[in-house]
Design a protein around this motif. Structure first.
Motif, mmCIF file in Angstrom:
data_model
loop_
_atom_site.group_PDB
_atom_site.id
_atom_site.type_symbol
_atom_site.label_atom_id
_atom_site.label_comp_id
_atom_site.label_asym_id
_atom_site.label_seq_id
_atom_site.Cartn_x
_atom_site.Cartn_y
_atom_site.Cartn_z
ATOM 1 N N PRO A 127 0.827 -1.215 0.000
ATOM 2 C CA PRO A 127 0.000 0.000 0.000
ATOM 3 C C PRO A 127 0.861 1.265 0.000
ATOM 4 O O PRO A 127 2.024 1.247 0.421
ATOM 5 C CB PRO A 127 -0.800 -0.116 1.295
ATOM 6 C CG PRO A 127 0.077 -0.928 2.199
ATOM 7 C CD PRO A 127 0.774 -1.921 1.292
ATOM 8 N N LEU A 128 0.289 2.342 -0.500
ATOM 9 C CA LEU A 128 0.969 3.637 -0.429
ATOM 10 C C LEU A 128 1.142 4.047 1.020
ATOM 11 O O LEU A 128 0.292 3.744 1.871
ATOM 12 C CB LEU A 128 0.154 4.713 -1.162
ATOM 13 C CG LEU A 128 0.056 4.591 -2.691
ATOM 14 C CD1 LEU A 128 -0.985 5.582 -3.209
ATOM 15 C CD2 LEU A 128 1.421 4.874 -3.319
ATOM 16 N N ALA A 129 2.220 4.703 1.291
ATOM 17 C CA ALA A 129 2.405 5.237 2.649
ATOM 18 C C ALA A 129 1.436 6.396 2.880
ATOM 19 O O ALA A 129 1.015 7.090 1.943
ATOM 20 C CB ALA A 129 3.851 5.712 2.817
ATOM 21 N N GLY B 62 -0.083 9.797 3.304
ATOM 22 C CA GLY B 62 0.345 11.114 2.852
ATOM 23 C C GLY B 62 1.211 11.099 1.614
ATOM 24 O O GLY B 62 1.927 12.065 1.339
ATOM 25 N N THR B 63 1.178 9.993 0.839
ATOM 26 C CA THR B 63 1.979 9.929 -0.393
ATOM 27 C C THR B 63 1.079 9.640 -1.584
ATOM 28 O O THR B 63 -0.038 9.126 -1.454
ATOM 29 C CB THR B 63 3.058 8.840 -0.305
ATOM 30 O OG1 THR B 63 2.426 7.548 -0.148
ATOM 31 C CG2 THR B 63 3.988 9.102 0.867
ATOM 32 N N ALA B 64 1.613 9.980 -2.779
ATOM 33 C CA ALA B 64 0.859 9.793 -4.020
ATOM 34 C C ALA B 64 1.510 8.719 -4.869
ATOM 35 O O ALA B 64 2.720 8.448 -4.768
ATOM 36 C CB ALA B 64 0.792 11.101 -4.793
ATOM 37 N N GLY B 65 0.689 8.099 -5.725
ATOM 38 C CA GLY B 65 1.213 7.111 -6.651
ATOM 39 C C GLY B 65 1.689 7.760 -7.937
ATOM 40 O O GLY B 65 1.879 8.976 -8.016
ATOM 41 N N LYS B 66 1.867 6.947 -8.967
ATOM 42 C CA LYS B 66 2.361 7.429 -10.251
ATOM 43 C C LYS B 66 1.337 8.319 -10.931
ATOM 44 O O LYS B 66 0.140 8.040 -10.921
ATOM 45 C CB LYS B 66 2.690 6.228 -11.138
ATOM 46 C CG LYS B 66 3.291 6.621 -12.480
ATOM 47 C CD LYS B 66 3.630 5.375 -13.296
ATOM 48 C CE LYS B 66 4.213 5.772 -14.645
ATOM 49 N NZ LYS B 66 4.538 4.581 -15.472
ATOM 50 N N ILE B 67 1.826 9.407 -11.518
ATOM 51 C CA ILE B 67 0.944 10.345 -12.213
ATOM 52 C C ILE B 67 0.748 9.892 -13.661
ATOM 53 O O ILE B 67 1.713 9.589 -14.369
ATOM 54 C CB ILE B 67 1.529 11.779 -12.172
ATOM 55 C CG1 ILE B 67 1.572 12.298 -10.735
ATOM 56 C CG2 ILE B 67 0.704 12.722 -13.049
ATOM 57 C CD1 ILE B 67 2.196 13.678 -10.600
ATOM 58 N N LYS B 68 -0.524 9.866 -14.088
ATOM 59 C CA LYS B 68 -0.854 9.527 -15.473
ATOM 60 C C LYS B 68 -1.513 10.741 -16.122
ATOM 61 O O LYS B 68 -2.425 11.339 -15.547
ATOM 62 C CB LYS B 68 -1.806 8.333 -15.515
ATOM 63 C CG LYS B 68 -1.208 7.056 -14.939
ATOM 64 C CD LYS B 68 -2.199 5.908 -15.012
ATOM 65 C CE LYS B 68 -1.593 4.621 -14.437
ATOM 66 N NZ LYS B 68 -2.559 3.493 -14.489
ATOM 67 N N VAL B 69 -1.031 11.121 -17.287
ATOM 68 C CA VAL B 69 -1.546 12.296 -17.991
ATOM 69 C C VAL B 69 -2.167 11.860 -19.305
ATOM 70 O O VAL B 69 -1.545 11.130 -20.089
ATOM 71 C CB VAL B 69 -0.424 13.327 -18.248
ATOM 72 C CG1 VAL B 69 -1.007 14.589 -18.898
ATOM 73 C CG2 VAL B 69 0.293 13.681 -16.959
ATOM 74 N N THR B 70 -3.392 12.309 -19.551
ATOM 75 C CA THR B 70 -4.092 12.003 -20.796
ATOM 76 C C THR B 70 -4.654 13.291 -21.384
ATOM 77 O O THR B 70 -4.844 14.288 -20.686
ATOM 78 C CB THR B 70 -5.247 11.018 -20.554
ATOM 79 O OG1 THR B 70 -6.164 11.593 -19.617
ATOM 80 C CG2 THR B 70 -4.734 9.691 -20.020
ATOM 81 N N GLY C 255 -6.197 6.794 5.939
ATOM 82 C CA GLY C 255 -5.844 5.494 5.377
ATOM 83 C C GLY C 255 -6.547 5.160 4.090
ATOM 84 O O GLY C 255 -6.232 4.146 3.453
ATOM 85 N N VAL C 256 -7.507 5.991 3.683
ATOM 86 C CA VAL C 256 -8.273 5.728 2.468
ATOM 87 C C VAL C 256 -7.524 6.283 1.263
ATOM 88 O O VAL C 256 -7.021 7.413 1.289
ATOM 89 C CB VAL C 256 -9.673 6.370 2.558
ATOM 90 C CG1 VAL C 256 -10.445 6.158 1.253
ATOM 91 C CG2 VAL C 256 -10.442 5.794 3.730
ATOM 92 N N VAL C 257 -7.454 5.481 0.204
ATOM 93 C CA VAL C 257 -6.820 5.928 -1.041
ATOM 94 C C VAL C 257 -7.863 6.620 -1.898
ATOM 95 O O VAL C 257 -8.926 6.041 -2.189
ATOM 96 C CB VAL C 257 -6.196 4.744 -1.808
ATOM 97 C CG1 VAL C 257 -5.618 5.213 -3.146
ATOM 98 C CG2 VAL C 257 -5.123 4.069 -0.974
ATOM 99 N N ARG C 258 -7.569 7.847 -2.290
ATOM 100 C CA ARG C 258 -8.518 8.626 -3.088
ATOM 101 C C ARG C 258 -7.853 9.098 -4.368
ATOM 102 O O ARG C 258 -6.639 9.294 -4.421
ATOM 103 C CB ARG C 258 -9.014 9.837 -2.287
ATOM 104 C CG ARG C 258 -9.853 9.446 -1.087
ATOM 105 C CD ARG C 258 -10.360 10.685 -0.351
ATOM 106 N NE ARG C 258 -11.302 10.328 0.722
ATOM 107 C CZ ARG C 258 -10.950 10.059 1.962
ATOM 108 N NH1 ARG C 258 -9.672 10.117 2.298
ATOM 109 N NH2 ARG C 258 -11.851 9.719 2.854
ATOM 110 N N ALA C 259 -8.668 9.287 -5.394
ATOM 111 C CA ALA C 259 -8.162 9.765 -6.677
ATOM 112 C C ALA C 259 -8.045 11.287 -6.647
ATOM 113 O O ALA C 259 -8.890 11.981 -6.090
ATOM 114 C CB ALA C 259 -9.097 9.330 -7.798
#
Length: 385
Positions: free
Chosen positions: A5-7, A9-17, A34-38
């Protein structure tokens, strides 16, 4: 093996379209619950959209996004949140009223739609200069204090990296020019006599009010808050317990403390003032309403100090003193005490000043001093003159 899981307060990979002038950058962010949000941000270019999303992630990391205040919060919301706490403080009702007026009249209309992260030193400076050009330095200085409080509140919540108002130009309020104006004893007696012939002033119940202010040095609001329970005719004393002020939404009230702590005071009245109270006021005490006011309205309620101040001004005009206001009575009391050889400390106690310097600098009319220079400078005269 499952993806870790993401730590917090951290973000995952950025996707640009996207294409052309419409680009969208997206990523996942693990919030503090603890919830992952977009998360997503748009831009006119690919790099612009990506940069906007990175800034949003940066700002989201600073504070708990579930809280009310964050870098994307508008200043109007921050101001109201700050006010919710400030309104419950022990600041005087008058200060709260003035601060609320600055919020409603200048700050929220002008910069309320700016977000916390957008308020720069330059933006704050331009706002303050515009207020100063329209309203003058005194009001602007108050507006600066209020906005600074709001920004400090935001900074404490990490919605701002610092308080930008602190780096704006200082505002100078120049003291009024000229020496304090005071009446002579003969001038006060003449004023008291004149206003008794003024039918408008008598109808407004002004002559007795002027008498008591001249006998005590009380402020208009303090005199209007005077109740018979605070007057001891036998001991010839009057106790200053509060002042009348107007509160938005509540109307006129007696603020249960004077302007300063030194404002709490018991004053000894001159004999002629006791006569005024005993013969012209106390005989009608039964008609003064439930509040027991010495100077009530026609229906026994509180009188507005601002309105009464204008009425005293009208009485001064009738008496041939159009350039003076009710404050001259306080300055006259201080000056007469000074001329009688009383100390500045005694005068400050009489007027309810916390600082003796205030009494000396603002309330004592400057005396003509025999410094000895005239005699010493006689030597400069021509011998045959």
């Amino acid at each position: 093996m499952a993806r870790p899981p993401l730590a917090i307060g951290t973000a995952g990979k950025i996707k640009v379209t996207g294409a052309g002038a419409a680009w969208r950058a997206r990523c996942r962010f693990r919030d503090y619950d603890g919830v992952v949000r977009a998360m997503e941000r748009n831009g006119t270019t690919k790099s612009g959209a990506e940069r906007a999303l990175k800034e949003a992630v940066r700002d989201r990391v600073r504070v708990d996004p579930t809280a009310e205040i964050n870098p994307d919060t508008k200043l109007s919301i921050v101001a109201e949140a700050w006010w919710a706490g400030f309104s419950l403080s022990d600041k005087s009702p008058g200060t709260k009223r003035i601060y609320r007026e600055r919020l409603d009249a200048q700050i929220i209309p002008s910069v309320g739609n700016i977000r916390c992260r957008e308020l720069s030193v330059g933006t704050a400076e331009r706002f303050l200069r515009a207020v100063e050009a329209k309203h003058g330095p005194a009001l602007t200085k108050t507006a600066r204090s209020v906005l600074s409080n709001v920004c400090s509140y935001a900074a404490r919540l990490d919605a701002m990296t610092r308080n930008p108002v602190r780096d704006t130009s200082p505002i100078s309020v120049k003291p009024k020019k000229g020496k304090p104006r005071a009446l002579t004893a003969a001038g006060v007696r003449q004023l008291r006599a004149y206003v008794t012939y003024d039918q408008v002033a008598r109808r407004r119940d002004i002559p007795d009010l002027i008498d008591i202010m001249a006998a005590t040095g009380m402020r208009v609001g303090e005199a209007l808050a005077l109740v018979w329970d605070a007057v001891n005719l036998d001991a010839k004393t009057v106790e200053v317990r509060g002042t009348v002020i107007r509160i938005k939404g509540a109307g006129l009230i007696i603020k249960p403390e004077p302007k300063t702590e030194a404002g709490y005071r018991t004053l000894i009245l001159p004999d002629w003032a006791i006569t005024v109270l005993r013969t012209r006021r106390h005989q009608e005490a039964l008609n003064f309403g439930e509040l027991g006011l010495v100077f009530p309205s026609a229906v026994g309620t509180l009188r507005d100090p601002s309105n009464v101040d204008h009425q005293i001004k009208d009485a001064f005009v009738y008496a041939g003193l159009p350039d003076l206001t009710s404050h001259v009575l306080r300055k006259t009391v201080a000056t007469l005490m000074d001329e009688a050889g009383l100390t500045a400390r005694q005068a400050a106690d009489q007027l309810g000043h916390a600082k003796v310097s205030m009494t000396q600098d603002t309330y004592f009319a400057r005396k003509t001093l025999d410094t000895g220079a005239a005699k010493a400078l006689d030597i400069l005269a021509f011998e045959n003159a």
